[in-house]
Design a protein around this motif. Structure first.
Motif, PDB file in Angstrom:
ATOM      1  N   GLY A 152      13.541   5.676   1.347  1.00 21.84           N
ATOM      2  CA  GLY A 152      12.636   4.805   2.113  1.00 21.84           C
ATOM      3  C   GLY A 152      11.203   4.959   1.670  1.00 21.84           C
ATOM      4  O   GLY A 152      10.719   6.075   1.479  1.00 21.84           O
ATOM      5  N   VAL A 153      10.531   3.806   1.546  1.00 23.16           N
ATOM      6  CA  VAL A 153       9.104   3.807   1.180  1.00 23.16           C
ATOM      7  C   VAL A 153       8.332   3.110   2.306  1.00 23.16           C
ATOM      8  O   VAL A 153       8.851   2.191   2.948  1.00 23.16           O
ATOM      9  CB  VAL A 153       8.845   3.093  -0.177  1.00 23.16           C
ATOM     10  N   GLN A 154       7.126   3.557   2.499  1.00 17.87           N
ATOM     11  CA  GLN A 154       6.297   2.977   3.566  1.00 17.87           C
ATOM     12  C   GLN A 154       5.526   1.780   3.023  1.00 17.87           C
ATOM     13  O   GLN A 154       4.791   1.904   2.039  1.00 17.87           O
ATOM     14  CB  GLN A 154       5.321   4.043   4.093  1.00 17.87           C
ATOM     15  N   LEU A 155       5.709   0.620   3.629  1.00 17.16           N
ATOM     16  CA  LEU A 155       4.944  -0.581   3.253  1.00 17.16           C
ATOM     17  C   LEU A 155       3.878  -0.836   4.304  1.00 17.16           C
ATOM     18  O   LEU A 155       4.083  -0.540   5.490  1.00 17.16           O
ATOM     19  CB  LEU A 155       5.871  -1.804   3.167  1.00 17.16           C
ATOM     20  N   ASN A 156       2.750  -1.403   3.860  1.00 14.36           N
ATOM     21  CA  ASN A 156       1.695  -1.770   4.809  1.00 14.36           C
ATOM     22  C   ASN A 156       2.269  -2.675   5.885  1.00 14.36           C
ATOM     23  O   ASN A 156       3.106  -3.537   5.593  1.00 14.36           O
ATOM     24  CB  ASN A 156       0.573  -2.547   4.101  1.00 14.36           C
ATOM     25  N   ASP A 157       1.805  -2.521   7.102  1.00 12.85           N
ATOM     26  CA  ASP A 157       2.197  -3.366   8.233  1.00 12.85           C
ATOM     27  C   ASP A 157       3.643  -3.166   8.687  1.00 12.85           C
ATOM     28  O   ASP A 157       4.143  -3.961   9.481  1.00 12.85           O
ATOM     29  CB  ASP A 157       1.993  -4.874   7.933  1.00 12.85           C
ATOM     30  N   GLU A 158       4.334  -2.179   8.147  1.00 17.95           N
ATOM     31  CA  GLU A 158       5.693  -1.918   8.618  1.00 17.95           C
ATOM     32  C   GLU A 158       5.670  -0.638   9.454  1.00 17.95           C
ATOM     33  O   GLU A 158       5.020   0.342   9.069  1.00 17.95           O
ATOM     34  CB  GLU A 158       6.663  -1.744   7.429  1.00 17.95           C
TER      35      GLU A 158
END
Ligand code: URA
Length: 240
Positions: A152-158
């Protein structure tokens, strides 16, 4: 069903226009010219011919396209031509919409339909229909990158990290990535978050349905009932 109504439902124009075409002798029903717009026709297996072009009656339209690069999935494109310009007039008149969008530079499997429920089922985050992409990356693919995409990667606005359902290396610069969601620029953003950059992106499949090898870029065709069934098959990621 009256003949003019059958024509109208398939996107051949207004009631008045369809009646006029029939009266002008431009329409054949199952191979025989019929000039009575009020003639009763059976939609089951109905083959309409308009100005010599054959159209099978279809209650709903389900279409696939091999999207070429340089086309926008919008009726009002801003910088590139629209994918809708690659479809024939009657399909546009029926109001077909893209089943999820691809970026202008993305190629591959793109579906269209005028069946709102089908579109909803295919793109609803609750259903999690899997999409498989081939992503060609600017930098070589590393194990750390694969790990990041799998965990899992962190995306902006998620609110939370997003993981790929599956991720494998095809060649040193190419990844095959399976996603359950269809968020804006999702593949490009995930790969950027994992420390690389997408140079080219191609969608291979949606659900259990793969882009047919014999459909070249820019071409479209109808989905046959068995293919529609295949598309709607439960996918391991699908939630009930
Ligand atoms: N993810 C992207 O980044 N672009 C697409 O076109 C589709 C998925």
């Amino acid at each position: 069903m009256k003949l003019y109504r059958a024509l109208q439902s398939q996107g051949f124009g207004s009631r008045k226009g369809c009646m006029a075409q029939v009266r002008a002798g431009a329409v054949a029903v199952n191979g025989t010219v019929c000039d009575d717009p009020e003639a009763e026709v059976d939609p089951a297996g109905l083959e309409l011919t308009l100005d010599g072009v054959a159209w099978r009656y279809r209650e709903k339209a389900y279409v696939l396209m091999h999207k070429p690069a340089g086309y926008e999935c919008s009726h009002h494109p801003s910088h590139h031509p629209s994918v809708f310009g690659l479809l024939p007039g009657p399909l546009l008149q029926r109001g077909v919409q893209c089943v999820g969008r691809l970026d202008q530079d993305t190629t591959g499997l793109l579906l269209f339909s005028d069946d709102g429920q089908f579109i909803h089922r295919m793109i609803s985050p609750k259903k999690g229909v899997a999409k498989v992409y081939l992503a060609q990356c600017a930098e070589p693919v590393t194990d750390a990158m694969l790990d990041a995409l799998r965990t899992g990667v962190q995306l902006n606005d998620e609110p939370a990290p997003i993981a790929a359902l599956a991720c494998e290396t095809v060649d040193p610069h190419t990844l095959r990535l399976t996603l359950a969601e269809g968020k804006y620029h999702q593949v490009k953003r995930m790969i950027a978050a994992a420390g690389n950059r997408v140079d080219a992106l191609h969608r291979e499949s949606v659900g259990a349905f793969a882009l047919p090898a014999d459909l070249s870029p820019g071409n479209w065709r109808w989905l046959e009932p068995a293919e529609l069934h295949q598309l709607e098959q439960a996918w391991p990621s699908a939630k009930s």
